[in-house]
Write a protein that holds these residues in place. Structure first.
Motif, PDB file in Angstrom:
ATOM      1  N   PHE A  29     -67.631  57.106 -45.585  1.00 50.80           N
ATOM      2  CA  PHE A  29     -68.608  56.771 -46.629  1.00 50.80           C
ATOM      3  C   PHE A  29     -69.168  57.993 -47.345  1.00 50.80           C
ATOM      4  O   PHE A  29     -69.974  57.853 -48.257  1.00 50.80           O
ATOM      5  CB  PHE A  29     -69.782  55.985 -46.017  1.00 50.80           C
ATOM      6  N   ASN A  30     -68.793  59.184 -46.884  1.00 48.34           N
ATOM      7  CA  ASN A  30     -69.399  60.407 -47.423  1.00 48.34           C
ATOM      8  C   ASN A  30     -68.331  61.470 -47.658  1.00 48.34           C
ATOM      9  O   ASN A  30     -67.263  61.422 -47.065  1.00 48.34           O
ATOM     10  CB  ASN A  30     -70.403  60.985 -46.406  1.00 48.34           C
ATOM     11  N   ALA A  31     -68.661  62.437 -48.504  1.00 47.87           N
ATOM     12  CA  ALA A  31     -67.790  63.597 -48.694  1.00 47.87           C
ATOM     13  C   ALA A  31     -68.205  64.700 -47.727  1.00 47.87           C
ATOM     14  O   ALA A  31     -69.352  64.737 -47.284  1.00 47.87           O
ATOM     15  CB  ALA A  31     -67.903  64.095 -50.126  1.00 47.87           C
ATOM     16  N   GLY A  32     -67.270  65.563 -47.383  1.00 52.61           N
ATOM     17  CA  GLY A  32     -67.598  66.760 -46.614  1.00 52.61           C
ATOM     18  C   GLY A  32     -67.358  66.651 -45.116  1.00 52.61           C
ATOM     19  O   GLY A  32     -67.332  67.657 -44.424  1.00 52.61           O
ATOM     20  N   LYS A  76     -60.104  58.048 -44.256  1.00 50.90           N
ATOM     21  CA  LYS A  76     -61.171  57.312 -43.562  1.00 50.90           C
ATOM     22  C   LYS A  76     -61.859  56.315 -44.501  1.00 50.90           C
ATOM     23  O   LYS A  76     -62.302  55.259 -44.067  1.00 50.90           O
ATOM     24  CB  LYS A  76     -62.177  58.289 -42.944  1.00 50.90           C
ATOM     25  N   HIS A  77     -61.938  56.652 -45.813  1.00 51.36           N
ATOM     26  CA  HIS A  77     -62.428  55.647 -46.762  1.00 51.36           C
ATOM     27  C   HIS A  77     -61.485  54.436 -46.773  1.00 51.36           C
ATOM     28  O   HIS A  77     -61.929  53.292 -46.887  1.00 51.36           O
ATOM     29  CB  HIS A  77     -62.539  56.235 -48.172  1.00 51.36           C
ATOM     30  N   ALA A  78     -60.192  54.697 -46.664  1.00 49.09           N
ATOM     31  CA  ALA A  78     -59.227  53.584 -46.673  1.00 49.09           C
ATOM     32  C   ALA A  78     -59.402  52.670 -45.466  1.00 49.09           C
ATOM     33  O   ALA A  78     -59.071  51.477 -45.528  1.00 49.09           O
ATOM     34  CB  ALA A  78     -57.802  54.131 -46.723  1.00 49.09           C
ATOM     35  N   VAL A  79     -59.920  53.221 -44.369  1.00 51.06           N
ATOM     36  CA  VAL A  79     -60.157  52.371 -43.187  1.00 51.06           C
ATOM     37  C   VAL A  79     -61.186  51.281 -43.510  1.00 51.06           C
ATOM     38  O   VAL A  79     -61.098  50.157 -43.015  1.00 51.06           O
ATOM     39  CB  VAL A  79     -60.611  53.226 -41.971  1.00 51.06           C
ATOM     40  N   VAL A  80     -62.130  51.599 -44.399  1.00 48.86           N
ATOM     41  CA  VAL A  80     -63.119  50.592 -44.797  1.00 48.86           C
ATOM     42  C   VAL A  80     -62.411  49.433 -45.503  1.00 48.86           C
ATOM     43  O   VAL A  80     -62.667  48.256 -45.218  1.00 48.86           O
ATOM     44  CB  VAL A  80     -64.199  51.205 -45.723  1.00 48.86           C
ATOM     45  N   GLY A  81     -61.505  49.773 -46.408  1.00 60.21           N
ATOM     46  CA  GLY A  81     -60.740  48.731 -47.099  1.00 60.21           C
ATOM     47  C   GLY A  81     -59.885  47.934 -46.133  1.00 60.21           C
ATOM     48  O   GLY A  81     -59.742  46.705 -46.265  1.00 60.21           O
ATOM     49  N   MET A  82     -59.342  48.615 -45.151  1.00 57.64           N
ATOM     50  CA  MET A  82     -58.510  47.941 -44.151  1.00 57.64           C
ATOM     51  C   MET A  82     -59.339  46.921 -43.367  1.00 57.64           C
ATOM     52  O   MET A  82     -58.929  45.776 -43.154  1.00 57.64           O
ATOM     53  CB  MET A  82     -57.941  49.004 -43.198  1.00 57.64           C
ATOM     54  N   VAL A 120     -65.938  51.149 -36.077  1.00 60.63           N
ATOM     55  CA  VAL A 120     -67.023  51.990 -35.587  1.00 60.63           C
ATOM     56  C   VAL A 120     -66.862  53.349 -36.267  1.00 60.63           C
ATOM     57  O   VAL A 120     -65.750  53.888 -36.316  1.00 60.63           O
ATOM     58  CB  VAL A 120     -66.966  52.162 -34.053  1.00 60.63           C
ATOM     59  N   GLY A 121     -67.954  53.879 -36.801  1.00 62.09           N
ATOM     60  CA  GLY A 121     -67.885  55.129 -37.554  1.00 62.09           C
ATOM     61  C   GLY A 121     -68.631  56.266 -36.874  1.00 62.09           C
ATOM     62  O   GLY A 121     -69.819  56.465 -37.131  1.00 62.09           O
ATOM     63  N   PRO A 122     -67.935  57.022 -36.010  1.00 62.67           N
ATOM     64  CA  PRO A 122     -68.599  58.156 -35.362  1.00 62.67           C
ATOM     65  C   PRO A 122     -68.895  59.285 -36.353  1.00 62.67           C
ATOM     66  O   PRO A 122     -68.181  59.479 -37.330  1.00 62.67           O
ATOM     67  CB  PRO A 122     -67.561  58.645 -34.333  1.00 62.67           C
ATOM     68  N   GLY A 123     -69.937  60.035 -36.055  1.00 58.83           N
ATOM     69  CA  GLY A 123     -70.144  61.324 -36.720  1.00 58.83           C
ATOM     70  C   GLY A 123     -69.417  62.393 -35.915  1.00 58.83           C
ATOM     71  O   GLY A 123     -68.697  62.078 -34.953  1.00 58.83           O
ATOM     72  N   ASP A 148     -73.555  57.947 -35.974  1.00 63.59           N
ATOM     73  CA  ASP A 148     -73.434  59.316 -36.483  1.00 63.59           C
ATOM     74  C   ASP A 148     -74.723  60.118 -36.398  1.00 63.59           C
ATOM     75  O   ASP A 148     -74.868  61.121 -37.101  1.00 63.59           O
ATOM     76  CB  ASP A 148     -72.935  59.279 -37.939  1.00 63.59           C
ATOM     77  N   GLY A 149     -75.644  59.668 -35.582  1.00 61.29           N
ATOM     78  CA  GLY A 149     -76.891  60.428 -35.432  1.00 61.29           C
ATOM     79  C   GLY A 149     -77.729  60.463 -36.703  1.00 61.29           C
ATOM     80  O   GLY A 149     -78.616  61.297 -36.831  1.00 61.29           O
ATOM     81  N   GLY A 150     -77.418  59.582 -37.659  1.00 58.35           N
ATOM     82  CA  GLY A 150     -78.195  59.536 -38.899  1.00 58.35           C
ATOM     83  C   GLY A 150     -77.622  60.372 -40.029  1.00 58.35           C
ATOM     84  O   GLY A 150     -78.166  60.401 -41.137  1.00 58.35           O
ATOM     85  N   THR A 151     -76.483  61.023 -39.787  1.00 56.35           N
ATOM     86  CA  THR A 151     -75.902  61.915 -40.804  1.00 56.35           C
ATOM     87  C   THR A 151     -75.652  61.203 -42.131  1.00 56.35           C
ATOM     88  O   THR A 151     -75.951  61.734 -43.202  1.00 56.35           O
ATOM     89  CB  THR A 151     -74.555  62.482 -40.300  1.00 56.35           C
ATOM     90  N   GLY A 152     -75.109  59.990 -42.035  1.00 55.64           N
ATOM     91  CA  GLY A 152     -74.723  59.274 -43.253  1.00 55.64           C
ATOM     92  C   GLY A 152     -75.897  58.750 -44.057  1.00 55.64           C
ATOM     93  O   GLY A 152     -75.748  58.363 -45.211  1.00 55.64           O
ATOM     94  N   SER A 153     -77.080  58.744 -43.455  1.00 62.29           N
ATOM     95  CA  SER A 153     -78.208  58.143 -44.182  1.00 62.29           C
ATOM     96  C   SER A 153     -79.027  59.182 -44.935  1.00 62.29           C
ATOM     97  O   SER A 153     -79.948  58.843 -45.657  1.00 62.29           O
ATOM     98  CB  SER A 153     -79.108  57.379 -43.207  1.00 62.29           C
ATOM     99  N   ARG A 154     -78.684  60.460 -44.789  1.00 62.07           N
ATOM    100  CA  ARG A 154     -79.490  61.454 -45.489  1.00 62.07           C
ATOM    101  C   ARG A 154     -78.921  61.709 -46.881  1.00 62.07           C
ATOM    102  O   ARG A 154     -77.714  61.607 -47.113  1.00 62.07           O
ATOM    103  CB  ARG A 154     -79.580  62.744 -44.674  1.00 62.07           C
TER     104      ARG A 154
END
Ligand code: NAD
Length: 265
Positions: free
Chosen positions: A149-152, A162-168, A185-188, A257-263
């Protein structure tokens, strides 16, 4: 003591090490009857069998081979009598390699290899398990990532993959309903031996080459302030595999992901 997955049978790719192995160990604690583990790392698989004995069956092979995925499903049915959960998990990393670092040739070779493992491998596991999962009204769980869901979180190829996994997850959730639930499941960033591609000569390179630096970076950059271990994600794989607890959940990616994706900064 009864577990959340009593009597169930799972097929897990990449269970020789890291997150896949932690999921296998947690599933055993939750009462699964058996697990079939597919990995190309024979030594990882053999320590799993030595530790857990006859509740683990293994296939040493490559997730890019449909025959290996089929063999794993056949083993699940012949040894344990059913299949309830397929976990597509085996993957490789691009070590955040940017577009400018590729030549036309290295892009083609790396893209072919990384997508074949990280995406075609997942599809093959789902295809091989489909009929047995229809019979059990089971579920499929794919390991996504904060990079879904994020770049970097990766370079261009890992992030795209990994974005394609969402579509899958979303497409298969729709296609396989009402018989099979499909989630992710989306680990950080997690302290594992995640390695790279042969195309870039990075099969021996690993993200945990320097665990102390990894810990420090994670503690500084992750909102919850700690470096994640493979075990930190396994509860979500249990929840999603449990029809009793996630009967209405499909087409979802649960982040871990410990909140990484929400910042935002
Ligand atoms: P890992 O290297 O510890 O485990 C991956 C396993 O997959 C290994 O045992 C490896 O031998 C196996 N594997 C790799 N390619 C294979 C192939 N072609 N055929 C068969 N087996 C193969 O790494 P991990 O971090 O546990 O990775 C598991 C999944 O988690 C991957 O999909 C990865 O992208 C994802 N992920 C990892 C992190 C992280 O920071 N470690 C973060 C988010 C997502």
């Amino acid at each position: 003591m009864s577990g959340w997955l009593d009597g169930q049978v799972a097929f897990i790719t990449g269970a020789g090490d890291g997150i896949g192995r932690a999921v296998a160990e947690r599933y055993l604690k939750e009462g699964v009857r058996g697990i079939v583990a597919l990995d190309r790392d024979a030594s990882g698989l053999s320590t799993l069998t030595k530790t857990y004995g006859c509740r683990i069956a293994t296939v040493t092979g490559d997730v890019r081979s449909y025959a290996c995925n089929e063999e794993a499903v056949k083993l699940a049915l012949s040894l344990f009598g059913r299949l309830d959960t397929v976990v597509g998990n085996a993957g490789v990393f691009d070590f955040r390699r940017p577009l400018r670092s590729y030549t036309g040739e290295s892009m083609a070779a790396t893209m072919d290899e990384l997508f074949a493992i990280n995406l075609r491998g997942y599809l093959y596991a789902a295809m091989a398990g489909r009929e047995a999962l229809i019979a059990s009204r089971g579920s499929i769980i794919f390991t996504a990532s904060v990079a879904s869901f994020n770049a970097g979180g990766g370079g261009i190829l890992y992030t795209m993959g990994k974005h394609a996994v969402v579509g899958m997850v979303k497409q298969l959730a729709l296609e396989l309903a009402p018989d099979i639930r499909v989630n992710g499941v989306g680990p950080g960033g997690t302290l594992t031996g995640l390695s790279g591609t042969d195309a870039l000569g990075q099969t021996e390179r690993s993200i945990n080459a320097n665990p102390a630096a990894f810990h420090e970076k994670m503690a500084a950059g992750v909102p919850l302030g700690f470096a994640q271990q493979p075990e930190d994600h396994t509860g979500l794989y249990v929840l999603l595999a449990s029809a009793a607890n996630a009967r209405a959940v499909t087409g979802e990616i649960f982040m871990s992901d410990g909140g990484t994706g929400s910042r935002s900064v």
